[in-house]
Design a protein around this motif. Sequence first.
Motif, PDB file in Angstrom:
ATOM      1  N   ALA A  37      10.764  -0.646  -4.936  1.00  0.00           N
ATOM      2  CA  ALA A  37      10.252  -0.843  -3.581  1.00  0.00           C
ATOM      3  C   ALA A  37       9.546  -2.193  -3.434  1.00  0.00           C
ATOM      4  O   ALA A  37       9.796  -2.938  -2.486  1.00  0.00           O
ATOM      5  CB  ALA A  37       9.303   0.289  -3.197  1.00  0.00           C
ATOM      6  N   ARG A  38       8.652  -2.512  -4.344  1.00  0.00           N
ATOM      7  CA  ARG A  38       7.896  -3.768  -4.227  1.00  0.00           C
ATOM      8  C   ARG A  38       8.819  -4.980  -4.366  1.00  0.00           C
ATOM      9  O   ARG A  38       8.741  -5.928  -3.587  1.00  0.00           O
ATOM     10  CB  ARG A  38       6.791  -3.835  -5.265  1.00  0.00           C
ATOM     11  CG  ARG A  38       5.959  -5.114  -5.151  1.00  0.00           C
ATOM     12  CD  ARG A  38       4.811  -5.147  -6.128  1.00  0.00           C
ATOM     13  NE  ARG A  38       3.854  -4.082  -5.896  1.00  0.00           N
ATOM     14  CZ  ARG A  38       2.806  -4.198  -5.081  1.00  0.00           C
ATOM     15  NH1 ARG A  38       2.619  -5.306  -4.419  1.00  0.00           N
ATOM     16  NH2 ARG A  38       1.969  -3.193  -4.935  1.00  0.00           N
ATOM     17  N   THR A  41      11.168  -5.328  -1.167  1.00  0.00           N
ATOM     18  CA  THR A  41      10.504  -5.822   0.040  1.00  0.00           C
ATOM     19  C   THR A  41       9.986  -7.246  -0.145  1.00  0.00           C
ATOM     20  O   THR A  41      10.027  -8.038   0.793  1.00  0.00           O
ATOM     21  CB  THR A  41       9.365  -4.882   0.463  1.00  0.00           C
ATOM     22  OG1 THR A  41       8.452  -4.712  -0.622  1.00  0.00           O
ATOM     23  CG2 THR A  41       9.909  -3.529   0.896  1.00  0.00           C
ATOM     24  N   ASP A  42       9.523  -7.580  -1.340  1.00  0.00           N
ATOM     25  CA  ASP A  42       9.074  -8.955  -1.596  1.00  0.00           C
ATOM     26  C   ASP A  42      10.227  -9.950  -1.480  1.00  0.00           C
ATOM     27  O   ASP A  42      10.094 -11.017  -0.884  1.00  0.00           O
ATOM     28  CB  ASP A  42       8.437  -9.078  -2.977  1.00  0.00           C
ATOM     29  CG  ASP A  42       7.064  -8.448  -3.065  1.00  0.00           C
ATOM     30  OD1 ASP A  42       6.544  -7.998  -2.011  1.00  0.00           O
ATOM     31  OD2 ASP A  42       6.514  -8.377  -4.187  1.00  0.00           O
ATOM     32  N   SER A 109       7.531  -3.003   3.610  1.00  0.00           N
ATOM     33  CA  SER A 109       6.586  -3.071   2.498  1.00  0.00           C
ATOM     34  C   SER A 109       5.385  -2.155   2.740  1.00  0.00           C
ATOM     35  O   SER A 109       4.952  -1.450   1.822  1.00  0.00           O
ATOM     36  CB  SER A 109       6.095  -4.515   2.316  1.00  0.00           C
ATOM     37  OG  SER A 109       5.179  -4.606   1.268  1.00  0.00           O
ATOM     38  N   VAL A 113       5.506   0.574   0.000  1.00  0.00           N
ATOM     39  CA  VAL A 113       4.569   0.214  -1.060  1.00  0.00           C
ATOM     40  C   VAL A 113       3.144   0.583  -0.681  1.00  0.00           C
ATOM     41  O   VAL A 113       2.353   0.995  -1.516  1.00  0.00           O
ATOM     42  CB  VAL A 113       4.674  -1.297  -1.394  1.00  0.00           C
ATOM     43  CG1 VAL A 113       3.689  -1.686  -2.470  1.00  0.00           C
ATOM     44  CG2 VAL A 113       6.099  -1.659  -1.798  1.00  0.00           C
TER      45      VAL A 113
END
Length: 115
Positions: A37-38, A41-42, A109, A113
């Motif tokens: 996930a992190r 999205t990053d 995000s 997150v």
Amino acid sequence: MTDRDVRPFGRTVARWVGVGALLGLVVAGLLLPIAGARGATDTSFALGALLFGFGIATWGGTVGFGDSMSAVQAHLGGESEWSRGGARQAFAVLTWVGAGWTGTAVAASILLVGL
């Protein structure tokens, strides 16, 4: 400018921001199983911000140097269909797509997150 003149512009901006939002969702969705996930999205945010920054920088350059480019093209007798207005519109589209993409990456995000 009247309300009638503003509506098509607003629809156009909304359409391109929506395209960017869809791209942001697709990219984050494709990266989710690979990077988590992190990371997804990053990466999606970074790509959207890159597109947004490129659109802003080139749009500004077109506004600033558009007349010079037209003059050089006329002097050299160029046969291309380049125009200052067309270039400004193209780079504005990139800017709005990047804005939608970046905004969607931020929202994804926060949802995936957290803060």
